[in-house]
Design an enzyme around this catalytic site. Structure first.
Site, PDB file in Angstrom:
ATOM      1  N   CYS A  16       0.816  -1.204   0.000  1.00  0.00           N
ATOM      2  CA  CYS A  16       0.000   0.000   0.000  1.00  0.00           C
ATOM      3  C   CYS A  16       0.857   1.264   0.000  1.00  0.00           C
ATOM      4  O   CYS A  16       2.018   1.241   0.400  1.00  0.00           O
ATOM      5  CB  CYS A  16      -0.872   0.028   1.247  1.00  0.00           C
ATOM      6  SG  CYS A  16      -1.890  -1.424   1.435  1.00  0.00           S
ATOM      7  N   ARG A  20       4.886   0.210  -6.309  1.00  0.00           N
ATOM      8  CA  ARG A  20       4.868  -0.656  -5.127  1.00  0.00           C
ATOM      9  C   ARG A  20       3.895  -1.827  -5.284  1.00  0.00           C
ATOM     10  O   ARG A  20       3.929  -2.766  -4.488  1.00  0.00           O
ATOM     11  CB  ARG A  20       4.454   0.166  -3.897  1.00  0.00           C
ATOM     12  CG  ARG A  20       5.437   1.244  -3.531  1.00  0.00           C
ATOM     13  CD  ARG A  20       4.786   2.244  -2.600  1.00  0.00           C
ATOM     14  NE  ARG A  20       4.474   1.672  -1.316  1.00  0.00           N
ATOM     15  CZ  ARG A  20       5.261   1.730  -0.258  1.00  0.00           C
ATOM     16  NH1 ARG A  20       6.410   2.346  -0.343  1.00  0.00           N
ATOM     17  NH2 ARG A  20       4.906   1.202   0.887  1.00  0.00           N
ATOM     18  N   TRP A  29      -3.313  -2.572  -1.425  1.00  0.00           N
ATOM     19  CA  TRP A  29      -2.929  -3.911  -1.872  1.00  0.00           C
ATOM     20  C   TRP A  29      -3.623  -4.864  -0.908  1.00  0.00           C
ATOM     21  O   TRP A  29      -3.282  -4.946   0.265  1.00  0.00           O
ATOM     22  CB  TRP A  29      -1.431  -3.981  -1.797  1.00  0.00           C
ATOM     23  CG  TRP A  29      -0.874  -5.324  -1.930  1.00  0.00           C
ATOM     24  CD1 TRP A  29      -1.477  -6.444  -2.370  1.00  0.00           C
ATOM     25  CD2 TRP A  29       0.466  -5.661  -1.622  1.00  0.00           C
ATOM     26  NE1 TRP A  29      -0.592  -7.468  -2.356  1.00  0.00           N
ATOM     27  CE2 TRP A  29       0.591  -7.014  -1.903  1.00  0.00           C
ATOM     28  CE3 TRP A  29       1.555  -4.957  -1.148  1.00  0.00           C
ATOM     29  CZ2 TRP A  29       1.781  -7.673  -1.704  1.00  0.00           C
ATOM     30  CZ3 TRP A  29       2.725  -5.630  -0.960  1.00  0.00           C
ATOM     31  CH2 TRP A  29       2.838  -6.971  -1.248  1.00  0.00           C
ATOM     32  N   ASN A  67      -1.446   2.075   5.987  1.00  0.00           N
ATOM     33  CA  ASN A  67      -0.552   0.995   5.531  1.00  0.00           C
ATOM     34  C   ASN A  67      -0.225   0.145   6.743  1.00  0.00           C
ATOM     35  O   ASN A  67      -0.038   0.686   7.833  1.00  0.00           O
ATOM     36  CB  ASN A  67       0.780   1.551   5.014  1.00  0.00           C
ATOM     37  CG  ASN A  67       0.640   2.242   3.685  1.00  0.00           C
ATOM     38  OD1 ASN A  67      -0.450   2.309   3.125  1.00  0.00           O
ATOM     39  ND2 ASN A  67       1.750   2.772   3.194  1.00  0.00           N
ATOM     40  N   GLY A  68      -0.073  -1.158   6.553  1.00  0.00           N
ATOM     41  CA  GLY A  68       0.295  -2.026   7.673  1.00  0.00           C
ATOM     42  C   GLY A  68      -0.866  -2.930   8.041  1.00  0.00           C
ATOM     43  O   GLY A  68      -1.821  -3.084   7.275  1.00  0.00           O
ATOM     44  N   GLU A 107      14.248 -22.338 -17.619  1.00  0.00           N
ATOM     45  CA  GLU A 107      14.285 -20.884 -17.431  1.00  0.00           C
ATOM     46  C   GLU A 107      15.725 -20.366 -17.591  1.00  0.00           C
ATOM     47  O   GLU A 107      15.948 -19.317 -18.200  1.00  0.00           O
ATOM     48  CB  GLU A 107      13.703 -20.534 -16.048  1.00  0.00           C
ATOM     49  CG  GLU A 107      13.982 -19.131 -15.522  1.00  0.00           C
ATOM     50  CD  GLU A 107      13.414 -17.996 -16.376  1.00  0.00           C
ATOM     51  OE1 GLU A 107      12.699 -18.262 -17.342  1.00  0.00           O
ATOM     52  OE2 GLU A 107      13.739 -16.825 -16.077  1.00  0.00           O
ATOM     53  N   LYS A 109      16.857 -17.628 -20.405  1.00  0.00           N
ATOM     54  CA  LYS A 109      17.481 -16.346 -20.041  1.00  0.00           C
ATOM     55  C   LYS A 109      18.782 -16.152 -20.811  1.00  0.00           C
ATOM     56  O   LYS A 109      19.080 -15.061 -21.283  1.00  0.00           O
ATOM     57  CB  LYS A 109      17.721 -16.332 -18.525  1.00  0.00           C
ATOM     58  CG  LYS A 109      17.579 -15.024 -17.813  1.00  0.00           C
ATOM     59  CD  LYS A 109      16.330 -14.251 -18.139  1.00  0.00           C
ATOM     60  CE  LYS A 109      15.068 -14.905 -17.683  1.00  0.00           C
ATOM     61  NZ  LYS A 109      13.855 -14.475 -18.313  1.00  0.00           N
ATOM     62  N   GLU A 125      17.851 -15.298 -24.483  1.00  0.00           N
ATOM     63  CA  GLU A 125      17.315 -13.937 -24.621  1.00  0.00           C
ATOM     64  C   GLU A 125      18.410 -12.874 -24.507  1.00  0.00           C
ATOM     65  O   GLU A 125      18.441 -11.917 -25.249  1.00  0.00           O
ATOM     66  CB  GLU A 125      16.332 -13.651 -23.473  1.00  0.00           C
ATOM     67  CG  GLU A 125      14.981 -14.267 -23.575  1.00  0.00           C
ATOM     68  CD  GLU A 125      14.135 -13.920 -22.339  1.00  0.00           C
ATOM     69  OE1 GLU A 125      14.448 -14.409 -21.244  1.00  0.00           O
ATOM     70  OE2 GLU A 125      13.176 -13.155 -22.481  1.00  0.00           O
ATOM     71  N   HIS A 179      18.960 -40.143 -23.987  1.00  0.00           N
ATOM     72  CA  HIS A 179      18.027 -40.304 -25.110  1.00  0.00           C
ATOM     73  C   HIS A 179      18.254 -39.260 -26.200  1.00  0.00           C
ATOM     74  O   HIS A 179      17.329 -38.913 -26.921  1.00  0.00           O
ATOM     75  CB  HIS A 179      16.591 -40.239 -24.591  1.00  0.00           C
ATOM     76  CG  HIS A 179      16.309 -41.285 -23.565  1.00  0.00           C
ATOM     77  ND1 HIS A 179      16.220 -42.629 -23.890  1.00  0.00           N
ATOM     78  CD2 HIS A 179      16.166 -41.210 -22.223  1.00  0.00           C
ATOM     79  CE1 HIS A 179      16.001 -43.322 -22.784  1.00  0.00           C
ATOM     80  NE2 HIS A 179      15.971 -42.485 -21.751  1.00  0.00           N
ATOM     81  N   LYS A 218       8.901  -6.317 -24.465  1.00  0.00           N
ATOM     82  CA  LYS A 218       8.497  -6.606 -23.087  1.00  0.00           C
ATOM     83  C   LYS A 218       7.080  -7.161 -23.048  1.00  0.00           C
ATOM     84  O   LYS A 218       6.775  -8.085 -22.319  1.00  0.00           O
ATOM     85  CB  LYS A 218       8.587  -5.306 -22.260  1.00  0.00           C
ATOM     86  CG  LYS A 218       8.246  -5.483 -20.799  1.00  0.00           C
ATOM     87  CD  LYS A 218       9.364  -6.202 -20.079  1.00  0.00           C
ATOM     88  CE  LYS A 218       9.011  -6.603 -18.680  1.00  0.00           C
ATOM     89  NZ  LYS A 218       9.781  -7.790 -18.268  1.00  0.00           N
TER      90      LYS A 218
END
Ligand code: G6P
Length: 609
Positions: free
Chosen positions: A2, A27, A75, A101-102, A482, A486, A489, A505, A604
């Site tokens: 938040c 955030r 959030w 917040n919190g 992954e 990376k 890319e 194999h 992106k």
């Protein structure tokens, strides 16, 4: 997480509040709102999704002359992302407005007491107790500051709070305990914020509130009071040396490296308020509205592209092992053309950083008429996928600017682990150990990031090769995929990910002294089996880089090029291994002089099929 912003003084605060909220967007949030006072009348406007939508709403109404206001990006933790749950929250007669917040830990208790006293609550949030509590003390003839302090003394947990009151339309009241809050001192205008980025465009002079401090902020004055010691505090403004662009990039040479280094924070952000080790609870506010339907789900299909697809493969292992529900992961561009049967007990989980990937959107649209429950694991708030799914869990990783996805992968795996835990309903024997271990991962990640120089040296040694094989078993297998992606890319080098057990194999035929293998053999029941594949590679003269868990001694028999990761549960290894592989690809790309943040031919957000 938040975010809070507040402005008092000047001609009109509304546009400043909106700008402040926009700079807090990074955030992560799922709804936003503002409350302003204009001639003792308050206007409270809230919206689910992007701040831009809130801005459109504020443009439609007559807010232009307000001179005081507070704003918030929420959030969801307690209750789904809805307009009712969004901040600001108010008392019944709409005179007190609060953003927070919190987490207020004793909110249920306070709520029960206030309800007995005739107070009605409309939201599911913990925050809503605050305006009602202030209202309660206002009724006993307190002035606002008194009532505010009395309310603060009743709250336990963590908070940064900003409040306004229609009867004192010249003051913003703020307080903090274990959650940041600062006051920006301007000329004829003062500001409050949870984060300097919300006010930096207006002032560089700030007062950082400390724990147990509250402040009354007017156009001309800031009065600080320590409500624990019951003593006034002399505010000490400091100068903010804060360049927004620099703040975003910090001392990092590239966004990619910064985003890799964001990994520990990313995990904290993706689990804050959701994973509660003390009470052993996993609470996903974004799935609350479909809780009933989830009980009947007997098959899950995950659809995604690129790195999100590989996070999905980790999710498959996690959900099957922890929640016992069969999962199938499909590349979205294939899924949309397949003719496969669906039942109403199937859930589709679409994973996407951007929430705008055309193939993933097409996959969701494909199941529209099958009665399938459509869920999203999305990073960008308010994006198309978050809107066309029935429910979902935001990644809250903040903006990812580098084209190659790194911190989004970490956030997606974290969220998928949370979904697996939540679906298991506490029944898995891994439930408690994983809740506890997830809290340890950010610290363990730091020890990996501290090895960045060592990984760079390895990258230097291996930068002459033009082919790489990444192998692993179990949870290490999707990591291998992954890692290979990376490297492709970022460096344009040919790399393949393979299940280690498949070496015999086919892939073994490629191995010679010019074809290195990146082996992931982190501690699991399968490590010995992977090591036997390593010996086959070694026997054929293939160079080997290995990622193993601390304490593994046998790896030295095969190679000296070893990266050690801290011991962790098998299910959380992808979070640590992923970061090692991201760092390796990053350093290779820099050494080879590639455009790390903007690799050639890639985008992106791929919004065309
Ligand atoms: C592009 C990006 C990748 C990303 C993929 C899926 O290819 O370059 O980094 O993994 O799209 O994107 P999404 O936003 O759906 O996660």
């Amino acid at each position: 997480m938040c975010g809070i912003v507040g402005v008092v003084g000047g001609k009109s605060v509304t546009s400043l509040l909106i700008d402040g909220l926009k700079s807090l967007e990074y955030r992560g949030y799922d709804s936003a709102g503002i409350a302003v006072i204009n001639n003792s009348e308050a206007i409270n406007i809230k919206q689910v999704g992007q701040v831009e939508l809130l801005e459109r709403k504020t443009n439609e109404s007559s807010l232009s002359v307000a001179k005081i206001g507070i704003g918030h990006t929420r959030w969801a933790t307690h209750g789904e992302p809805t307009i009712t749950n969004a901040h600001p929250h108010s008392n019944a007669d709409g005179t007190v407005f609060v953003v927070h917040n919190g987490i207020i830990e004793n909110y249920k208790e306070i709520r029960r007491i206030l309800e007995k006293d005739g107070y009605t609550f409309i939201s599911q949030t913990d925050t809503e107790v605050i305006p009602h509590l202030i209202d309660y003390y206002l009724k006993s003839n307190s002035d606002f500051k008194d009532a505010f302090i009395k309310a603060l003394n009743d709250l336990s947990g963590s908070y940064a709070i900003a409040a306004i009151y229609t009867k004192t339309p010249d003051s913003i009241y703020v307080a903090r305990l274990s959650s940041p809050l600062l006051i920006g001192v301007g000329k004829d205008q003062n500001y409050v914020a949870s984060d300097a980025s919300a006010i930096i465009n207006h002032t560089q002079k700030v007062i950082y509130l400390k724990d147990y401090e509250m402040a009354t902020v007017t156009t001309k004055k800031v009065q600080v009071h320590n409500f624990k010691r019951k003593a006034d505090v002399k505010p000490e403004p400091e100068s903010l040396d804060f360049d927004l662009e620099k703040a975003r990039l910090g001392d990092f040479p590239h966004y990619l490296l910064k985003e890799i280094f964001d990994a520990p924070e990313t995990i904290k952000l993706a689990s804050a308020g959701r994973i509660r080790p003390k009470s052993n609870i996993v609470k996903l506010a974004g799935l609350e509205s479909v809780q009933e339907q989830l009980k009947y789900i007997d098959r899950i299909v995950i659809v995604a592209c690129g790195t999100s697809y590989y996070a999905g493969l980790v999710g498959e292992y996690l959900i099957e092992e922890i929640a016992g529900i069969p999962v199938e992961v499909q590349v979205a561009s294939e899924f949309k053309y397949r003719n496969e049967p669906f039942s109403k007990n199937t859930a589709l989980i679409a994973i996407s950083q951007s929430g705008e990937t055309a193939d993933t959107i097409a996959a969701i649209n494909k199941v529209q008429d099958y009665g399938v429950l459509k869920l999203g694991v999305v990073n960008v708030v308010g994006s198309t996928i978050s809107r066309i799914t029935d429910a979902g869990v935001y990644c809250h990783a903040g903006p990812e600017l580098s084209v190659a996805s790194t911190k989004a992968f970490i956030a997606q795996v974290t969220v998928l682990l949370e979904i697996a835990l939540s679906l298991s309903d506490g029944k898995s024997k891994l439930y408690k150990p994983l809740i506890n271990e997830l809290a340890e991962i950010p610290t363990k990640l730091i020890s990996i990031l501290n090895q960045s120089d060592k990984i760079e040296s390895l990258a230097k040694k291996y930068s002459k090769y033009r082919d790489f094989l990444y192998i692993g078993r179990g949870y290490a297998y999707p990591c291998a995929l992954e890692g290979a992606l990376k490297l492709k890319e970022l460096t344009y080098i040919h790399a393949e990910g393979y299940p280690a057990g498949e070496m015999k194999h086919g892939p073994l035929a490629m191995i010679d002294s010019n074809f290195p293998s990146f082996v992931i053999a982190t501690g699991s029941s399968l490590t010995e089996k992977t090591l036997s594949n390593v010996s086959e590679i070694k026997a054929r003269g293939g160079p080997i880089i290995a990622v193993v868990s601390e304490g593994n001694k046998s790896i030295k028999n095969y190679t000296g090029d070893v990266i050690y990761i801290p011991k962790t549960l098998e299910q959380t290894q992808p979070l640590l291994v992923g970061t090692v592989l991201h760092l390796f690809a990053y350093h290779m790309a820099v050494i080879l002089g590639k455009n790390v943040d903007r690799p050639r031919n890639l985008a992106k957000s791929v919004t065309v099929e």
